[in-house]
Design a protein around this motif. Structure first.
Motif, PDB file in Angstrom:
ATOM      1  N   GLN A   1       0.864  -1.184   0.000  1.00 18.42           N
ATOM      2  CA  GLN A   1       0.000   0.000   0.000  1.00 18.42           C
ATOM      3  C   GLN A   1       0.896   1.227   0.000  1.00 18.42           C
ATOM      4  OE1 GLN A   1      -2.422  -0.449   3.597  1.00 18.42           O
ATOM      5  NE2 GLN A   1      -4.234  -0.466   2.295  1.00 18.42           N
TER       6      GLN A   1
ATOM      7  N   GLU B   1      -2.593   5.839  -0.150  1.00 13.56           N
ATOM      8  CA  GLU B   1      -3.744   4.962   0.060  1.00 13.56           C
ATOM      9  C   GLU B   1      -4.120   4.871   1.538  1.00 13.56           C
ATOM     10  OE1 GLU B   1      -3.248   1.725  -3.537  1.00 13.56           O
ATOM     11  OE2 GLU B   1      -2.077   1.434  -1.711  1.00 13.56           O
ATOM     12  N   ARG B   2      -3.183   5.206   2.409  1.00  9.37           N
ATOM     13  CA  ARG B   2      -3.403   5.071   3.852  1.00  9.37           C
ATOM     14  C   ARG B   2      -3.741   6.397   4.532  1.00  9.37           C
ATOM     15  NH1 ARG B   2      -2.221   0.565   6.012  1.00  9.37           N
ATOM     16  NH2 ARG B   2      -1.358   1.329   7.966  1.00  9.37           N
ATOM     17  N   THR B   3      -3.692   7.497   3.779  1.00  7.92           N
ATOM     18  CA  THR B   3      -3.995   8.823   4.334  1.00  7.92           C
ATOM     19  C   THR B   3      -5.055   9.502   3.472  1.00  7.92           C
ATOM     20  OG1 THR B   3      -2.190   9.820   3.062  1.00  7.92           O
ATOM     21  CG2 THR B   3      -1.672   9.121   5.311  1.00  7.92           C
TER      22      THR B   3
ATOM     23  N   LEU C   1      -1.390  10.292   9.682  1.00  8.17           N
ATOM     24  CA  LEU C   1      -1.635   8.857   9.580  1.00  8.17           C
ATOM     25  C   LEU C   1      -2.429   8.409  10.800  1.00  8.17           C
ATOM     26  CD1 LEU C   1      -1.047   6.157   8.103  1.00  8.17           C
ATOM     27  CD2 LEU C   1       0.899   5.906   9.655  1.00  8.17           C
TER      28      LEU C   1
ATOM     29  N   THR D   1      -4.111   5.051  12.483  1.00 10.06           N
ATOM     30  CA  THR D   1      -4.158   3.591  12.426  1.00 10.06           C
ATOM     31  C   THR D   1      -4.642   3.028  13.758  1.00 10.06           C
ATOM     32  OG1 THR D   1      -1.863   3.353  13.165  1.00 10.06           O
ATOM     33  CG2 THR D   1      -2.236   3.396  10.786  1.00 10.06           C
TER      34      THR D   1
ATOM     35  N   ALA E   1       4.655   4.619   7.889  1.00  8.62           N
ATOM     36  CA  ALA E   1       3.326   4.604   7.286  1.00  8.62           C
ATOM     37  C   ALA E   1       2.464   3.483   7.856  1.00  8.62           C
ATOM     38  CB  ALA E   1       3.432   4.465   5.771  1.00  8.62           C
TER      39      ALA E   1
ATOM     40  N   ARG F   1       3.109   0.289   7.733  1.00 12.82           N
ATOM     41  CA  ARG F   1       3.150  -0.885   6.851  1.00 12.82           C
ATOM     42  C   ARG F   1       4.114  -1.918   7.432  1.00 12.82           C
ATOM     43  NH1 ARG F   1       4.386   2.555   1.491  1.00 12.82           N
ATOM     44  NH2 ARG F   1       6.200   2.951   2.804  1.00 12.82           N
TER      45      ARG F   1
ATOM     46  N   ASN G   1      -0.591  -4.772   7.170  1.00 13.19           N
ATOM     47  CA  ASN G   1      -0.303  -3.444   7.705  1.00 13.19           C
ATOM     48  C   ASN G   1      -1.245  -3.151   8.871  1.00 13.19           C
ATOM     49  OD1 ASN G   1       1.462  -3.143   5.522  1.00 13.19           O
ATOM     50  ND2 ASN G   1      -0.115  -2.207   4.263  1.00 13.19           N
TER      51      ASN G   1
ATOM     52  N   VAL H   1      -6.257   0.906   8.994  1.00 12.12           N
ATOM     53  CA  VAL H   1      -6.658   2.318   8.967  1.00 12.12           C
ATOM     54  C   VAL H   1      -8.181   2.359   9.089  1.00 12.12           C
ATOM     55  CG1 VAL H   1      -6.711   4.442   7.605  1.00 12.12           C
ATOM     56  CG2 VAL H   1      -4.699   2.954   7.515  1.00 12.12           C
TER      57      VAL H   1
END
Length: 165
Positions: free
Chosen positions: A83, A87-89, A97, A99, A137, A139, A148, A151
């Protein structure tokens, strides 16, 4: 007579069905825990905080430009669960970030969100239970964790407030 019987039966069915339907609604305490608001105004670049969301730890991290660049520089082929940081934010807020703080191996709480904690070899989070290491991140980079850090659904309600859930 027939119309009266049908009306009486309809009212009776409503009286019985209404409590049954209401019993299926979530309790007030469950609804209250379904979302969490977090003030992010005090989190400096490079810092993160621990919070709680649905009785699970939640990590909110303000990434530095160097951490963002380092995360973007990692080839996706090197990642077990590929990822990108984007894609994660959220778009336009790539420095934030969010999570869940639950290792995807066996559910331990990784270190790295609080000041002075072991961040692991990749500068993100380190799970002390079995040695999984996550990058900045969130991951997975090494160890037994298969995925990961998750999120959760979240949104920026203002520039300094996040609603999770």
């Amino acid at each position: 007579m027939a119309i009266g019987a049908v009306a009486f039966a309809g009212v009776g069915a409503g009286v019985i069905a209404l409590p049954l339907i209401n019993s299926m609604s979530p309790a007030a305490d469950t609804l209250a825990a379904s979302s969490t608001e977090i003030d992010i105004s005090a989190i400096q670049p490079g810092q993160s905080i621990k919070s709680s969301f649905r009785k699970q730890p939640l990590f909110v991290r303000n990434l530095t430009p160097q951490e963002i660049a380092a995360a973007d520089a990692v080839p996706l082929s090197e990642l077990r669960d590929p990822q990108t940081l984007a894609e994660r934010t959220k778009a336009g807020k790539s420095n934030w970030l969010v999570t869940l703080g639950v290792c995807t191996h066996l559910g331990c709480v990784p270190l790295g969100a609080a000041e002075g904690e072991n961040k692991g070899a990749f500068g993100g989070y380190f799970c002390p239970c079995h040695g999984s290491a996550y990058d900045t991140a969130g991951r997975i980079r090494s160890g037994p964790a298969p995925l990961n850090l998750a999120v959760p659904e979240y949104a920026f309600t203002t520039d300094t407030m996040i609603t999770v859930g």
